[in-house]
Design a protein around this motif. Structure first.
Motif, PDB file in Angstrom:
ATOM      1  N   LEU A   1       0.834  -1.185   0.000  1.00 34.09           N
ATOM      2  CA  LEU A   1       0.000   0.000   0.000  1.00 34.09           C
ATOM      3  C   LEU A   1       0.871   1.237   0.000  1.00 34.09           C
ATOM      4  CD1 LEU A   1      -1.246   0.646   3.583  1.00 34.09           C
ATOM      5  CD2 LEU A   1      -0.255  -1.540   3.020  1.00 34.09           C
ATOM      6  N   GLY A   2       0.285   2.356  -0.352  1.00 32.87           N
ATOM      7  CA  GLY A   2       1.001   3.619  -0.347  1.00 32.87           C
ATOM      8  C   GLY A   2       0.968   4.278   1.021  1.00 32.87           C
ATOM      9  N   ARG A   3       1.841   5.246   1.208  1.00 33.20           N
ATOM     10  CA  ARG A   3       1.936   5.932   2.503  1.00 33.20           C
ATOM     11  C   ARG A   3       0.657   6.708   2.818  1.00 33.20           C
ATOM     12  NH1 ARG A   3       5.948   6.734   6.535  1.00 33.20           N
ATOM     13  NH2 ARG A   3       4.797   7.807   8.157  1.00 33.20           N
ATOM     14  N   THR A   4       0.038   7.308   1.812  1.00 35.18           N
ATOM     15  CA  THR A   4      -1.196   8.046   2.056  1.00 35.18           C
ATOM     16  C   THR A   4      -2.284   7.108   2.570  1.00 35.18           C
ATOM     17  OG1 THR A   4      -0.629   9.668   0.359  1.00 35.18           O
ATOM     18  CG2 THR A   4      -2.940   9.552   1.014  1.00 35.18           C
ATOM     19  N   THR A   5      -2.408   5.939   1.963  1.00 34.47           N
ATOM     20  CA  THR A   5      -3.392   4.962   2.426  1.00 34.47           C
ATOM     21  C   THR A   5      -3.081   4.522   3.844  1.00 34.47           C
ATOM     22  OG1 THR A   5      -3.847   4.210   0.192  1.00 34.47           O
ATOM     23  CG2 THR A   5      -4.410   2.689   1.971  1.00 34.47           C
TER      24      THR A   5
ATOM     25  N   PHE B   1       3.419  -3.957   3.245  1.00 35.12           N
ATOM     26  CA  PHE B   1       4.589  -3.163   2.878  1.00 35.12           C
ATOM     27  C   PHE B   1       4.111  -1.805   2.370  1.00 35.12           C
ATOM     28  CE2 PHE B   1       5.576  -7.553   2.892  1.00 35.12           C
ATOM     29  CZ  PHE B   1       6.798  -7.605   3.523  1.00 35.12           C
ATOM     30  N   VAL B   2       4.570  -0.757   3.040  1.00 32.89           N
ATOM     31  CA  VAL B   2       4.131   0.605   2.758  1.00 32.89           C
ATOM     32  C   VAL B   2       5.180   1.273   1.877  1.00 32.89           C
ATOM     33  CG1 VAL B   2       3.452   2.815   3.749  1.00 32.89           C
ATOM     34  CG2 VAL B   2       2.951   0.684   4.995  1.00 32.89           C
ATOM     35  N   LEU B   3       4.799   1.556   0.638  1.00 35.17           N
ATOM     36  CA  LEU B   3       5.684   2.221  -0.312  1.00 35.17           C
ATOM     37  C   LEU B   3       5.689   3.712   0.018  1.00 35.17           C
ATOM     38  CD1 LEU B   3       7.427   1.830  -2.821  1.00 35.17           C
ATOM     39  CD2 LEU B   3       5.355   2.026  -4.196  1.00 35.17           C
ATOM     40  N   THR B   4       6.877   4.258   0.357  1.00 42.11           N
ATOM     41  CA  THR B   4       6.943   5.619   0.866  1.00 42.11           C
ATOM     42  C   THR B   4       8.302   6.245   0.561  1.00 42.11           C
ATOM     43  OG1 THR B   4       6.715   6.971   2.872  1.00 42.11           O
ATOM     44  CG2 THR B   4       7.725   4.799   3.146  1.00 42.11           C
ATOM     45  N   HIS B   5       8.364   7.564   0.724  1.00 44.23           N
ATOM     46  CA  HIS B   5       9.640   8.278   0.659  1.00 44.23           C
ATOM     47  C   HIS B   5      10.145   8.604   2.060  1.00 44.23           C
ATOM     48  CE1 HIS B   5       9.454   8.724  -3.661  1.00 44.23           C
ATOM     49  NE2 HIS B   5       8.219   9.171  -3.558  1.00 44.23           N
TER      50      HIS B   5
ATOM     51  N   SER C   1      -1.205   4.827  -5.987  1.00 41.87           N
ATOM     52  CA  SER C   1       0.178   5.025  -6.413  1.00 41.87           C
ATOM     53  C   SER C   1       0.917   3.695  -6.644  1.00 41.87           C
ATOM     54  CB  SER C   1       0.922   5.903  -5.408  1.00 41.87           C
ATOM     55  OG  SER C   1       2.248   6.103  -5.831  1.00 41.87           O
ATOM     56  N   PRO C   2       0.888   2.743  -5.708  1.00 46.04           N
ATOM     57  CA  PRO C   2       1.540   1.456  -5.991  1.00 46.04           C
ATOM     58  C   PRO C   2       0.927   0.734  -7.184  1.00 46.04           C
ATOM     59  CG  PRO C   2       1.200   1.674  -3.639  1.00 46.04           C
ATOM     60  CD  PRO C   2       0.460   2.819  -4.302  1.00 46.04           C
TER      61      PRO C   2
END
Length: 190
Positions: free
Chosen positions: A61-65, A84-88, A130-131
């Motif tokens: 999932l994305g960081r916003t989610t 797994f959180v895809l983030t910057h 986003s992902p």
């Protein structure tokens, strides 16, 4: 080995979060309308929702989610699978009940590789815009599940926003229609 499945609720005009996302309106204004079927749909909708977890070994999932959902999901983290959180923004793993959220800062390929390793022979589900966009762009999605909400937002966060240079052929494999929803499943043609 399991499949990589992109799964998301979306309005007819491609919106996955309403306009004006912020801490007060985490899904944007009226964005919660995209997910009311999960709690208030009919028995068929509830069966579709149960299928979200069947055969799933890990989530990406994305960081916003993550940021918008973590309070809603409660102390058990809701997923009961590695997520797994895809983030910057780097962060230490967060354990909530049976769900461990691992923050991945080195791109979608790394998040997907970690999720596949955690899932073993089960599926990996991508569950944020986003992902999903990034993995479709990379050509690594096997199946796309869209829960189509009969609503036109006109503005908001759109799915498929980063795919202007790529055409993706799909083969419809299932349609489940209820009085309030249309659940679509497609194989991604390679």
């Amino acid at each position: 080995m399991g499949k990589v499945i992109a799964e998301i609720s979306m309005s007819l005009d491609g919106v996955v979060a309403g306009p004006g996302t912020n801490t007060e309106h985490r899904l944007g204004r009226d964005g919660d309308l995209l997910h009311t079927w999960m709690a208030h749909g009919n028995e068929v909708d509830h069966q579709v929702m149960a299928g979200f977890f069947t055969g799933t070994g890990a989530f990406v999932l994305g960081r916003t989610t993550f940021d918008m959902g973590i309070d809603i999901w409660g102390p058990d983290g809701a997923f009961e699978r590695p997520s797994f959180v895809l983030t910057h923004r780097a962060a230490e793993p967060r354990v909530q009940g049976k769900t461990t959220f691992t923050f991945v800062t080195d791109g979608p390929e790394s998040a997907l590789a970690q999720a596949k390793a955690a899932a073993g022979d089960l599926d990996v589900v991508l569950m944020s815009g986003s992902p999903i966009d990034q993995c479709l762009q990379l050509g690594v999605v096997d199946e796309l599940r869209i829960h189509l909400v009969p609503l036109v937002f006109g503005a908001g966060v759109r799915l498929f926003g980063d795919l202007a240079e790529r055409h993706i052929a799909l083969e419809r494999t299932d349609v489940v229609a209820t009085p309030t929803m249309t659940h679509l499943t497609y194989n991604v043609v390679r």
